[in-house]
Write a protein that holds these residues in place. Structure first.
Motif, mmCIF file in Angstrom:
data_model
loop_
_atom_site.group_PDB
_atom_site.id
_atom_site.type_symbol
_atom_site.label_atom_id
_atom_site.label_comp_id
_atom_site.label_asym_id
_atom_site.label_seq_id
_atom_site.Cartn_x
_atom_site.Cartn_y
_atom_site.Cartn_z
ATOM 1 N N GLN A 282 11.048 -17.222 -24.347
ATOM 2 C CA GLN A 282 9.861 -16.808 -23.589
ATOM 3 C C GLN A 282 9.200 -18.026 -22.950
ATOM 4 O O GLN A 282 7.990 -18.223 -23.017
ATOM 5 C CB GLN A 282 8.883 -16.079 -24.510
ATOM 6 C CG GLN A 282 9.527 -14.865 -25.150
ATOM 7 C CD GLN A 282 8.531 -13.917 -25.772
ATOM 8 O OE1 GLN A 282 7.344 -14.159 -25.754
ATOM 9 N NE2 GLN A 282 9.019 -12.823 -26.305
ATOM 10 N N GLY A 283 10.030 -18.881 -22.360
ATOM 11 C CA GLY A 283 9.513 -20.027 -21.635
ATOM 12 C C GLY A 283 9.049 -21.166 -22.503
ATOM 13 O O GLY A 283 8.528 -22.162 -22.007
ATOM 14 N N HIS A 326 14.711 -14.644 -31.102
ATOM 15 C CA HIS A 326 13.890 -13.500 -30.713
ATOM 16 C C HIS A 326 12.416 -13.847 -30.593
ATOM 17 O O HIS A 326 11.764 -13.477 -29.633
ATOM 18 C CB HIS A 326 14.044 -12.372 -31.727
ATOM 19 C CG HIS A 326 15.462 -12.092 -32.103
ATOM 20 N ND1 HIS A 326 16.382 -11.663 -31.191
ATOM 21 C CD2 HIS A 326 16.122 -12.205 -33.279
ATOM 22 C CE1 HIS A 326 17.556 -11.504 -31.793
ATOM 23 N NE2 HIS A 326 17.420 -11.840 -33.057
ATOM 24 N N LEU A 327 11.898 -14.532 -31.600
ATOM 25 C CA LEU A 327 10.466 -14.791 -31.640
ATOM 26 C C LEU A 327 10.226 -16.283 -31.529
ATOM 27 O O LEU A 327 10.804 -17.062 -32.286
ATOM 28 C CB LEU A 327 9.868 -14.272 -32.958
ATOM 29 C CG LEU A 327 10.039 -12.779 -33.186
ATOM 30 C CD1 LEU A 327 9.606 -12.407 -34.583
ATOM 31 C CD2 LEU A 327 9.226 -12.000 -32.176
ATOM 32 N N PRO A 328 9.391 -16.706 -30.606
ATOM 33 C CA PRO A 328 9.160 -18.137 -30.444
ATOM 34 C C PRO A 328 8.541 -18.754 -31.688
ATOM 35 O O PRO A 328 7.585 -18.214 -32.250
ATOM 36 C CB PRO A 328 8.213 -18.217 -29.240
ATOM 37 C CG PRO A 328 7.762 -16.849 -28.959
ATOM 38 C CD PRO A 328 8.700 -15.898 -29.599
ATOM 39 N N PRO A 376 15.226 -8.877 -35.457
ATOM 40 C CA PRO A 376 14.457 -10.097 -35.713
ATOM 41 C C PRO A 376 13.973 -10.251 -37.158
ATOM 42 O O PRO A 376 13.593 -11.344 -37.550
ATOM 43 C CB PRO A 376 13.253 -9.968 -34.780
ATOM 44 C CG PRO A 376 13.666 -9.014 -33.739
ATOM 45 C CD PRO A 376 14.624 -8.078 -34.380
#
Lengths: 930, 451
Positions: A282-283, A326-328, A376
């Motif tokens: 996500q960037g 999946h999750l930063p 996740p």
């Protein structure tokens, strides 16, 4: 997500590994390593629709490289590097009595022997301390009442006498005899058991690490794409202790070589970097680092230094870290205690699995690995025996198994999991995000988490080093197979092509391919003198500890940049590009003349293969001048790096030599010893005592044919050749021999004199009638003429009578030998000559070698209270989150270390003066107790 | 010390010996150990010149294979054939298999190789060493199939099946079964060809009858073999499908159902999602009651919640009359969206948006809260982050709207995703934004918790 609706037929037979009887061992999907490429017949009629697909080469092309080997990308660091312990260092190399039954033996006796002799105080000291209470060493009477105390006063007095070590005829007092009979076995055994046990343990761990260095699993080289498409950063450790984490900005070019932009910014850590994981989700670009007892997370900004997010300290050694795709900012961490935690800077730690036992069968290894899955909240936990799911929502220790070392996957005996990797990424790959890669020392397996225990693909990789690195890359063309890179610790690289469509079983699209390793670049370097060549070879043979493949965007043909990091801290790169196959038209069509090229009826078994004829092979690439220049530049810097001190050298003196030193020297010795220990440097000869005055060693003095030739030439130049010849022929045959022997003798004695005092050598017993000391020229002359006459007569006897007269006449014309102007060069004083030619100031005792105080093995860098402290760039950033100190920590083994503002100021030196101790390579400190 | 060196030796000896150890779990076996020991030099077991040359040759072949130098590899292989006469009996036994593996790889990839060459090589290798006959036969047949030569493959399989050599080991028995199964599969192919022929016939009864009988004999041959293999635990998708198709054709619905049920629910088999799908599809075709269908899919939902058939399952549950099925319908949708491969599945998101609306209107807000409670700590970053809002809005506006609605319901109007999308939607005057906002204001589960 599509699941392949038609799987390859295979047996499913649970059982222990190595059942060679199991048909699964040679049946699909593991039935043959190479025939993997065959597809199973689908339900449609194969005769209508022959499943013949164009081969990878004809369809997509060949991966080619610009250079035959990888090129250096960055200049070598300033720190020297020496290869660590090798098998040669540990294995017994002596003569084997029965060569037929040769065995590998650890040469422990030699090491133990040295240790006991030279470090007796350490070896026996603790035992002495234990026994101290029971021995009275001469104190007065106070311990008489205690019957447990033995008076050793007399024993010590006896020992103080002359006691040659190991002499069987030495006098033993009854006390000594009694003591050694009663205590000898016990005392000896104690030391032997304790020390031997420890040494054995140490050797065993060393040997195991040599065979399988699991610390570097996963690799320590990461690539972080930048904001602009052609920019990015390489993250890797350097330094002798691998404690400097570097962030090197790189500019990629579609057609040219990648460029390093400026010098890398670096962070000095307090522990070796074992693994670097990078991920952009996500960037947000994140870098996670695993050290032995710390894990840390950084966030990379497009501008400015990397921002540290959190550091985790653990009691037990961390074995694996992975960043969630999946999750930063979410990570999975596992340690040797068997605990697996989900960790995020926001939510802290959550233990989701803890089991010190291995999953499938009992294995002594405490190595664990954790990675993510398509869900996740579900992780995979791996140990040497298998892979298991662990659900973060409902932590339990008995999740479903995804992979098991057993007959289902037709594993061999002794097979173990070495690497497990989740292949799903957030990128829109054509791959379904449920695939997992499992590597053992023999094979590579591909598993789908929706179909546990049944590998979809198995390939025998045949690497001769542990495969600890793997990376899946996006496909070069939208529909093309995905390249999968596999790297062995020994530098072996393999590239596989996975064809994975959605709803299709993953398969190998082409036979696997080997890629050049660092040592393949050796021909690109200029040939050096042996020492330099060895240095270069060792450097290029350094273990491969990191692998990062980058696909630069916007290239005319699909390109891949392969960065490799070696244990020496060198970053090499190689450019590979997919070249469309040009020879496909000619080679693709089967040859038409089948009938005659098949020698089917011949008896030769080679008929099938010999009929193939010649075909064009992938041509080799040559070294281009530009690449060679690049190698040269790198080599030039490498040769400027000062060489390391060898990690272990035979000692030149030992402690008991110190003990035998004279009293006046003792104080000085101790001072020197203390000073050296305080500074942590090597003990030099100069620290102990002034060197004994010594004569410089004699230089080589030529006496031989060469010398004779020059003399003769000289003489003939002066037109005295005949005289020389005469003098040579019969003059001083015997004396000359004696002289040369004398000469050698003096040389020897003078070299001994540097060790012992010269007075030891008296001339009294010398067999020489004429000592070489300052012979008078007069005396010399008379001796020569005498011998000349003498020999002349003898010589005449052997000549035929008719020629004697001629000779006599001839000789009479010649000037007489004692006429004065004939000086014969070989009668010069040998000692004075040797002195004049030798270089003064040479010292015969090598003083730069390691003293015996060095440990037998170099210990690892010790553990540290905080992970990193000397970072000039990011120091101010530690105080990011002073409020988040209260952290949920479910287990005492894990502690989050937050650097509050106060502590960071206290701990850190000023930002302009990075501590020297930290930036220096860690000196190998003595650690006697192992 | 001694123990350690013995242990060390253990490795080395294992390298050379047949595995005859008694302990059930052997130590880790590292193939590079012998290399380490040999590099020490003085005492590595060098072996005879013969052994040395063959091992060097093998290395060359493997190197050439990895560099795709097929011609070079084939030349070396000719020299490597000398291992067939190795003095070491163990190596001699291993040799045919190694040669077959290497040779078949080379011939498979060599640009000038062809089916005849491959067949000649295979035929020769089959008869060197009895152990490999079945293996090579099967692989040869597969190769022929791969090249579309069904008849040759069939003949090969037939030959292999009739091969007998002394007592058969357990693995050989299984292998024979597999060979028979492949032969059955080929019979099935013929059968299905005949079937299309028969169906296209509009001839007199006699010809049709003869063709049907012919077809029936193929069915019998195939069914016997296929029936055998699917009893053994394994993954037999192709075989099961073919067998069931034939049974269905002859009206043996019960038999077909039994086969599929066994394949799906036998605990000795691996949990294969396809087995459940086959059963479901069969039952659906059979027009089985919905409860039956739901129970099949419920099990699949527990094994693979991300399967694409779960969307169909959701619709089934939605249509059902039972309230518990309605509740499960929500859970099924949420579970699909848990998986990273399904995050942009627009069907799932629109189903969810619609279903949430329906549930809230149906006064079952607690279901939503229940489903949400285990996801609230990670769904916001996983699905509803600001970054994703921008990305989704740019790439797929409908998806963004569906997700925005869901995020609004689940996270309230303050959610970043919802705010971004509604703001952007407002800019371009998207009509649905207003109704969406209104609904979210009124019905989001956050506000309702507070009230």
């Amino acid at each position: 997500m599509d699941f392949p609706d038609n799987l390859f037929p295979t047996f499913f037979l649970p059982g222990p590994p190595g059942l060679s009887d199991s048909p699964a061992s040679y049946l699909a999907p593991a039935w043959s390593d190479y025939m993997q490429l065959l597809k199973p017949p689908q339900t449609q009629d194969p005769s209508i629709n022959p499943q013949h697909e164009a081969s990878y080469v004809t369809k997509w092309g060949r991966w080619k490289s610009d250079t035959p080997g990888p090129l250096p990308f960055l200049l070598p660091g300033a720190d020297p590097w020496d290869p660590e312990l090798m098998s040669q260092d540990l294995l017994f190399r002596g003569r084997v009595k029965q060569p037929a039954r040769a065995k590998a033996t650890i040469d422990v006796i030699e090491q133990l022997n040295h240790f006991l002799w030279d470090h007796g105080d350490i070896a026996f000291g603790p035992l002495g301390m234990l026994l101290q209470e029971n021995f009275n060493l001469g104190e007065k009477k106070k311990s008489r009442k205690n019957k447990m105390v033995m008076n050793t006063e007399w024993l010590l007095r006896d020992l103080n006498g002359y006691q040659p070590k190991g002499c069987p005829w030495a006098h033993l007092s009854t006390r000594q005899r009694r003591f050694s009979l009663l205590g000898g076995t016990v005392l000896g055994e104690e030391v032997e058991n304790l020390l031997g046990g420890l040494l054995h343990e140490e050797l065993e761990t060393r040997w195991k690490r040599l065979l399988l260095d699991e610390a570097s699993t996963g690799g320590a080289l990461g690539w972080v794409p930048g904001a602009k498409p052609h920019h990015g950063q390489l993250v890797y450790p350097t330094g002798r202790a691998h404690d400097q984490l570097n962030f090197q900005k790189v500019k990629l070019s579609p057609t040219n070589e990648p460029q390093a932009l400026g010098d890398p910014s670096h962070i000095l850590l307090r522990g070796p970097v074992r693994q670097v994981v990078t991920r952009t989700i996500q960037g947000e670009a994140l870098v996670a680092v695993r050290s032995d007892h710390h894990c840390a997370l950084w966030k990379l900004e497009h501008r400015g230094p990397p921002e540290p997010l959190q550091v985790l300290e653990m009691e037990k050694e961390a074995t694996g870290i992975s960043l969630s795709p999946h999750l930063p900012g979410e990570l999975a961490v596992c340690t040797r205690s068997g605990a697996v935690c989900l960790w995020s800077p926001q939510h802290g730690l959550q233990q989701i699995h803890k089991d010190p036992e291995t999953f499938v069968f009992k294995d002594p290894s405490s190595w664990r690995w954790a990675d993510f899955t398509a869900h996740p909240r579900v992780l995979t936990v791996a140990d040497r025996t298998g892979l298991r799911f662990a659900d973060a929502r409902a932590p339990s220790d008995c999740g479903e198994l995804l992979f098991r070392v057993g007959a289902e996957a037709s594993c061999q005996r002794g097979e173990r999991v070495l690497l497990a990797q989740y292949l799903g990424t957030p990128d829109p790959l054509p791959l379904s995000p449920t695939l997992h890669l499992v590597c053992t020392q023999f094979s590579l397996y591909l598993l789908d988490e929706r179909l546990p225990l049944v590998p979809l693909l198995k390939w025998n990789h045949g690497l001769l080093s542990p495969p600890l690195l793997a990376q899946l890359l996006p496909p070069p063309y939208p529909e093309a197979p995905l390249p999968l890179l596999l790297g062995g610790l020994g530098g072996h690289l393999r590239m596989l092509h996975l064809s994975v469509g959605s709803g299709r079983t993953p398969q190998l699209a082409a036979p696997p391919q080997s890629l050049p390793s660092l040592i393949d670049s050796l021909p690109g370097f200029p040939v050096l003198e042996p020492h330099g060549q060895q240095l270069l070879q060792e450097r290029l043979r350094a273990p491969l500890t990191g692998l990062a493949a980058v696909v630069p965007p916007g290239c005319p043909s699909p390109t891949m940049l392969l960065f490799q990091l070696s244990a020496a801290g060198d970053v090499f790169y190689q450019r590979l590009w997919l070249q469309p196959d040009t020879s496909s038209e000619s080679a693709g069509s089967p040859s038409t003349d089948h009938a005659e090229d098949l020698g089917l009826n011949s008896h030769s078994q080679t008929s099938a293969t010999s009929s193939l004829g010649t075909v064009s092979e992938p041509s080799a690439v040559s070294w281009k001048p530009r690449a060679v220049a690049c190698c040269r530049r790198w080599l030039k810097t490498l040769l400027q790096v000062p060489p390391t001190l060898p990690s272990w050298t035979p000692p030149t003196f030992s402690q008991h030599h110190l003990r035998w030193l004279k009293e006046e020297n003792k104080g000085k010795v101790q001072e020197g010893l203390r000073a050296a220990m305080a500074e942590g440097r090597l003990l030099l000869q100069g620290d102990l005592a002034p060197l004994p005055p010594s004569d410089p060693p004699p230089a080589h003095e030529p006496f031989g044919t060469e010398d004779k030739l020059s003399e003769r030439l000289e003489a003939s130049w002066e037109r005295k050749g005949a005289i020389w010849w005469d003098g040579q022929r019969d003059g001083s045959r015997l004396p000359r021999k004696r002289q040369s022997r004398e000469k050698r003798r003096t040389q020897l004695s003078s070299s001994f004199s540097s060790v012992r005092s010269t007075s030891d050598f008296s001339d009294v017993n010398s067999p020489l009638p004429h000592p070489p000391k300052t012979p008078s020229p007069l005396h010399r002359m008379s001796e020569t003429s005498q011998s000349l006459e003498l020999s002349q007569e003898l010589w005449v006897k052997n000549i035929p009578r008719e020629r004697r007269q001629t000779l006599r006449d001839y000789l009479a014309v010649l000037p007489s030998p004692d006429s004065g102007n004939c000086s014969i060069p070989q009668f010069q004083n040998p000692s004075s000559q040797s002195l004049s030619t030798s270089e003064p100031g040479k010292c015969s005792v090598p003083c730069s070698q390691n003293p015996r105080t060095q440990t037998l093995f170099s210990p690892l860098p010790e553990s540290y209270s905080a992970f990193y402290s000397q970072n000039p760039n990011s120091q101010s950033l530690y105080s990011q989150n002073p409020n988040s100190q209260s952290l949920y920590s479910p287990e005492p083994a894990f502690n989050s270390v937050f650097h509050s503002q106060n502590s960071s100021i206290q701990k850190l030196p000023s930002r302009h003066t990075p501590s020297l101790a930290g930036s220096q390579p860690l000196r190998k400190k003595p650690r006697m107790g192992f | 010390m001694d123990a350690f060196s013995e242990e060390l030796m253990g490795f080395v000896q294992k390298d050379n010996q047949v595995e005859a150890s008694k302990d059930p779990v052997p130590e880790i076996h590292l193939p590079w150990l012998s290399q380490h020991i040999q590099s020490t030099g003085s005492h590595g077991q060098k072996g005879t010149n013969f052994a040395q040359t063959t091992s060097i040759c093998l290395n060359f072949i493997q190197e050439a294979l990895l560099k795709h130098q097929w011609q070079r590899a084939s030349e070396f292989l000719q020299c490597y054939l000398q291992t067939l006469e190795d003095i070491n009996s163990q190596k001699r036994q291993m040799a045919p298999e190694i040669i077959w593996k290497l040779g078949s790889t080379i011939l498979y990839n060599h640009p000038k190789s062809n089916v005849e060459t491959f067949s000649a090589f295979a035929d020769r290798m089959k008869n060197i060493g009895v152990q490999n006959y079945l293996k090579i036969s099967l692989q040869h047949a597969l190769y022929l199939l791969h090249n579309g030569m069904v008849e040759d493959a069939y003949r090969n399989l037939n030959q292999a099946e009739s091969w007998r050599y002394g007592e058969m080991s357990a693995s050989q028995e299984k292998l024979i079964k597999l060979i028979q199964a492949y032969r059955g599969l080929l019979d099935y192919y013929t059968w299905s060809k005949k079937r299309t022929e028969v169906s296209s016939f509009d001839m007199d009864g006699f010809a049709t009858n003869a063709a049907t009988q012919d077809m029936h004999s193929y069915f019998r041959q195939a069914s016997v073999n296929l029936h055998e293999i699917i009893k053994i635990p394994g993954v037999w998708d192709t075989f099961v499908k073919s067998y069931v198709e034939m049974l269905e054709f002859y009206g043996d619905q019960d038999g077909a159902r039994q086969v599929l049920t066994d394949y799906a629910y036998d605990n000795n088999f691996p949990s294969n999602p396809n087995a459940h799908i086959y059963l479901y599809k069969f039952l659906k075709k059979e027009k089985a009651p919905e409860d039956k269908l739901i129970s099949v899919l419920k099990i699949l939902h527990q094994i693979v919640p991300s399967h694409k058939i779960m969307l169909e399952f959701h619709m089934l549950l939605k249509k059902s009359n039972k309230e518990e099925h309605h509740k499960l319908g929500l859970e099924v949708l949420l579970a699909i969206l848990d998986f990273s491969g399904c995050t942009e599945n627009i069907t799932a998101w629109s189903y969810l948006a619609k279903y949430l609306k329906q549930i809230i209107k149906g006064k079952h807000r607690e279901w939503v809260q229940e489903g949400w409670s285990s996801r609230k700590d990670w769904w916001p970053t996983f699905h509803f982050s600001y970054y994703l809002a921008k990305k989704n809005w740019k790439e797929n506006r409908i998806l963004a709207l569906k997700k925005a609605f869901t995020s609004g319901i689940l996270l309230g109007k303050g959610c970043k995703y919802f705010m971004y999308v509604s703001k952007q939607g407002h800019k371009i005057r998207e009509k649905s934004i207003k109704t969406m906002k209104k609904f979210v204001m009124k019905h989001n589960i956050l506000d309702s918790e507070e009230h």
